[in-house]
Motif scaffolding. Structure first.
Motif, PDB file in Angstrom:
ATOM      1  N   UNK A  27      57.962 -20.600  27.438  1.00 15.38           N
ATOM      2  CA  UNK A  27      57.112 -19.709  28.235  1.00 15.38           C
ATOM      3  C   UNK A  27      55.623 -19.858  27.924  1.00 15.38           C
ATOM      4  N   UNK A  28      55.310 -20.640  26.921  1.00 15.30           N
ATOM      5  CA  UNK A  28      53.914 -20.837  26.518  1.00 15.30           C
ATOM      6  C   UNK A  28      53.243 -19.534  26.088  1.00 15.30           C
ATOM      7  N   UNK A  29      54.038 -18.607  25.525  1.00  9.64           N
ATOM      8  CA  UNK A  29      53.467 -17.354  25.049  1.00  9.64           C
ATOM      9  C   UNK A  29      52.783 -17.550  23.715  1.00  9.64           C
ATOM     10  N   UNK A  30      51.696 -16.810  23.538  1.00 10.38           N
ATOM     11  CA  UNK A  30      50.883 -16.958  22.337  1.00 10.38           C
ATOM     12  C   UNK A  30      51.547 -16.345  21.104  1.00 10.38           C
ATOM     13  N   UNK A  31      52.189 -15.178  21.291  1.00 18.69           N
ATOM     14  CA  UNK A  31      52.728 -14.444  20.158  1.00 18.69           C
ATOM     15  C   UNK A  31      54.214 -14.738  19.984  1.00 18.69           C
ATOM     16  N   UNK A  32      54.592 -14.947  18.739  1.00 19.23           N
ATOM     17  CA  UNK A  32      56.005 -15.113  18.392  1.00 19.23           C
ATOM     18  C   UNK A  32      56.307 -14.295  17.154  1.00 19.23           C
ATOM     19  N   UNK A  33      57.532 -13.781  17.084  1.00 17.69           N
ATOM     20  CA  UNK A  33      57.905 -12.852  16.022  1.00 17.69           C
ATOM     21  C   UNK A  33      59.282 -13.199  15.486  1.00 17.69           C
ATOM     22  N   UNK A  34      59.488 -12.891  14.225  1.00 20.95           N
ATOM     23  CA  UNK A  34      60.819 -12.901  13.639  1.00 20.95           C
ATOM     24  C   UNK A  34      61.135 -11.494  13.143  1.00 20.95           C
ATOM     25  N   UNK A  35      62.273 -10.988  13.600  1.00 19.53           N
ATOM     26  CA  UNK A  35      62.781  -9.700  13.154  1.00 19.53           C
ATOM     27  C   UNK A  35      64.151  -9.912  12.514  1.00 19.53           C
ATOM     28  N   UNK A  36      64.526  -8.988  11.642  1.00 20.47           N
ATOM     29  CA  UNK A  36      65.899  -8.935  11.180  1.00 20.47           C
ATOM     30  C   UNK A  36      66.485  -7.598  11.593  1.00 20.47           C
ATOM     31  N   UNK A  37      67.773  -7.627  11.921  1.00 21.12           N
ATOM     32  CA  UNK A  37      68.459  -6.412  12.348  1.00 21.12           C
ATOM     33  C   UNK A  37      69.582  -6.103  11.381  1.00 21.12           C
ATOM     34  N   UNK A  38      69.544  -4.910  10.838  1.00 21.55           N
ATOM     35  CA  UNK A  38      70.561  -4.445   9.905  1.00 21.55           C
ATOM     36  C   UNK A  38      70.986  -3.043  10.316  1.00 21.55           C
ATOM     37  N   UNK A  39      72.255  -2.722  10.128  1.00 23.65           N
ATOM     38  CA  UNK A  39      72.742  -1.382  10.509  1.00 23.65           C
ATOM     39  C   UNK A  39      71.918  -0.280   9.858  1.00 23.65           C
ATOM     40  N   UNK A  40      71.517   0.677  10.675  1.00 22.35           N
ATOM     41  CA  UNK A  40      70.755   1.810  10.170  1.00 22.35           C
ATOM     42  C   UNK A  40      69.272   1.575  10.036  1.00 22.35           C
ATOM     43  N   UNK A  41      68.850   0.342  10.272  1.00 25.60           N
ATOM     44  CA  UNK A  41      67.420   0.012  10.123  1.00 25.60           C
ATOM     45  C   UNK A  41      66.781  -0.457  11.413  1.00 25.60           C
ATOM     46  N   UNK A  42      67.533  -0.627  12.451  1.00 24.20           N
ATOM     47  CA  UNK A  42      66.951  -1.164  13.668  1.00 24.20           C
ATOM     48  C   UNK A  42      66.466  -2.581  13.441  1.00 24.20           C
ATOM     49  N   UNK A  43      65.340  -2.913  14.036  1.00 22.09           N
ATOM     50  CA  UNK A  43      64.743  -4.233  13.848  1.00 22.09           C
ATOM     51  C   UNK A  43      63.491  -4.083  13.004  1.00 22.09           C
ATOM     52  N   UNK A  44      63.391  -4.925  12.000  1.00 19.30           N
ATOM     53  CA  UNK A  44      62.228  -4.899  11.129  1.00 19.30           C
ATOM     54  C   UNK A  44      61.507  -6.235  11.176  1.00 19.30           C
ATOM     55  N   UNK A  45      60.190  -6.164  11.260  1.00 22.27           N
ATOM     56  CA  UNK A  45      59.381  -7.364  11.426  1.00 22.27           C
ATOM     57  C   UNK A  45      59.257  -8.122  10.109  1.00 22.27           C
ATOM     58  N   UNK A  46      59.574  -9.420  10.168  1.00 24.31           N
ATOM     59  CA  UNK A  46      59.481 -10.268   8.981  1.00 24.31           C
ATOM     60  C   UNK A  46      58.125 -10.965   8.939  1.00 24.31           C
ATOM     61  N   UNK A  47      57.866 -11.743   9.948  1.00 27.54           N
ATOM     62  CA  UNK A  47      56.592 -12.459  10.115  1.00 27.54           C
ATOM     63  C   UNK A  47      56.304 -12.555  11.597  1.00 27.54           C
ATOM     64  N   UNK A  48      55.038 -12.805  11.903  1.00 27.29           N
ATOM     65  CA  UNK A  48      54.680 -13.044  13.284  1.00 27.29           C
ATOM     66  C   UNK A  48      53.591 -14.105  13.349  1.00 27.29           C
ATOM     67  N   UNK A  49      53.392 -14.616  14.551  1.00 30.32           N
ATOM     68  CA  UNK A  49      52.376 -15.641  14.770  1.00 30.32           C
ATOM     69  C   UNK A  49      51.577 -15.289  16.023  1.00 30.32           C
ATOM     70  N   UNK A  50      50.278 -15.478  15.920  1.00 32.72           N
ATOM     71  CA  UNK A  50      49.408 -15.209  17.065  1.00 32.72           C
ATOM     72  C   UNK A  50      48.727 -16.474  17.559  1.00 32.72           C
ATOM     73  N   UNK A  51      49.284 -17.609  17.181  1.00 31.25           N
ATOM     74  CA  UNK A  51      48.796 -18.889  17.653  1.00 31.25           C
ATOM     75  C   UNK A  51      49.261 -19.989  16.736  1.00 31.25           C
ATOM     76  N   UNK A  52      49.021 -21.218  17.146  1.00 31.82           N
ATOM     77  CA  UNK A  52      49.417 -22.356  16.325  1.00 31.82           C
ATOM     78  C   UNK A  52      48.721 -22.267  14.964  1.00 31.82           C
ATOM     79  N   UNK A  53      49.522 -22.333  13.934  1.00 34.81           N
ATOM     80  CA  UNK A  53      49.090 -22.263  12.541  1.00 34.81           C
ATOM     81  C   UNK A  53      48.513 -20.910  12.146  1.00 34.81           C
ATOM     82  N   UNK A  54      48.602 -19.920  13.019  1.00 31.28           N
ATOM     83  CA  UNK A  54      48.138 -18.568  12.708  1.00 31.28           C
ATOM     84  C   UNK A  54      49.348 -17.667  12.540  1.00 31.28           C
ATOM     85  N   UNK A  55      49.620 -17.282  11.308  1.00 31.72           N
ATOM     86  CA  UNK A  55      50.770 -16.430  11.044  1.00 31.72           C
ATOM     87  C   UNK A  55      50.378 -15.313  10.079  1.00 31.72           C
TER      88      UNK A  55
END
Lengths: 111, 114
Positions: A27-55
């Motif tokens: 999709x050529x979207x600028x932002x990308x995210x990694x979440x983990x999902x665990x019971x009782x915690x919903x989704x929690x953000x691990x890392x994200x990126x706002x561009x190439x080499x920008x994390x």
């Protein structure tokens, strides 16, 4: 569905081994995210990126690293897998307006 | 820091009955609010979003949500539930400053009885 592919979809690994999960978007979207999902915690953000080499870190980044060398790919690496990292991992993308599109998830089991 | 509370872990309703799922958020400025649905083994699908304007937001699959600033709430409603609505529902909040990432609640699992 937004063009997001996560690989692998399932993985079993041993404690102490490194693991890399891949997220690929068309999709050529600028932002990308990694979440983990665990019971009782919903989704929690691990890392994200706002561009190439920008994390940056999210709330639960300990034990994880990321890389983004191309717009379309965002890699999540567990440097030395532990049982507490057994989870379902979701990649998401966004153009920057906050509306996030999610991949199908990767179920990771650390034994 | 922003946070989201979904007080109900699990809700059971009868098919055809009305539904309301609660969501309370904490955020200092104007929040951007979302509801997502997740079917078993699937990723998350956006139901609806609130950015500004009319506080009653319509979404897909017959869902709606109302933003109430005074109560810091963004509750999801549906007048008549279908068996296919059984899933887990997540409320999320975000901001267009900083990292532009959503913060999710812990989710509400909806069970629909025939």
């Amino acid at each position: 569905d937004a063009g997001i592919t996560q690989s692998p979809r399932h993985k079993v690994t041993e404690t102490g081994t490194p693991v890399t999960l891949r997220c690929h978007q068309t999709e050529n979207h600028r932002y990308m995210y990694w979440y983990r999902q665990d019971p009782g915690h919903g989704l929690r953000l691990i890392h994200y990126s706002y561009g190439v080499k920008d994390t940056d870190k999210g709330e639960v980044s300990d034990g994880y690293s990321v890389s983004r060398s191309k717009t379309e790919d965002f890699l999540l690496t567990l440097e030395s897998a532990t049982s507490s990292q057994t989870s379902v991992y979701f990649c998401a993308i966004s153009s920057g307006d906050l509306e996030a599109f999610f991949g199908q998830g990767t179920r990771l089991t650390v034994v | 820091a922003q946070s989201v509370t979904q007080p109900d872990i699990h809700i059971t309703v009868s098919e055809g009955a009305s539904l309301e799922l609660r969501c309370n958020y904490s955020y200092g400025a104007t929040p951007y609010l979302f509801w997502y649905v997740q079917s078993p083994g699937q990723g998350l699908q956006l139901l609806l979003k609130y950015f500004s304007g009319d506080t009653l937001v319509q979404g897909i699959k017959g869902f709606e949500a109302e933003f109430k600033r005074s109560q810091s709430s963004f509750n999801l409603r549906k007048p008549s539930v279908h068996w296919s609505d059984a899933a887990e529902y997540f409320c999320a909040v975000g901001a267009l400053t900083g990292r532009r990432a959503l913060t999710f609640g812990s989710g509400t699992r909806l069970q629909v009885q025939p």
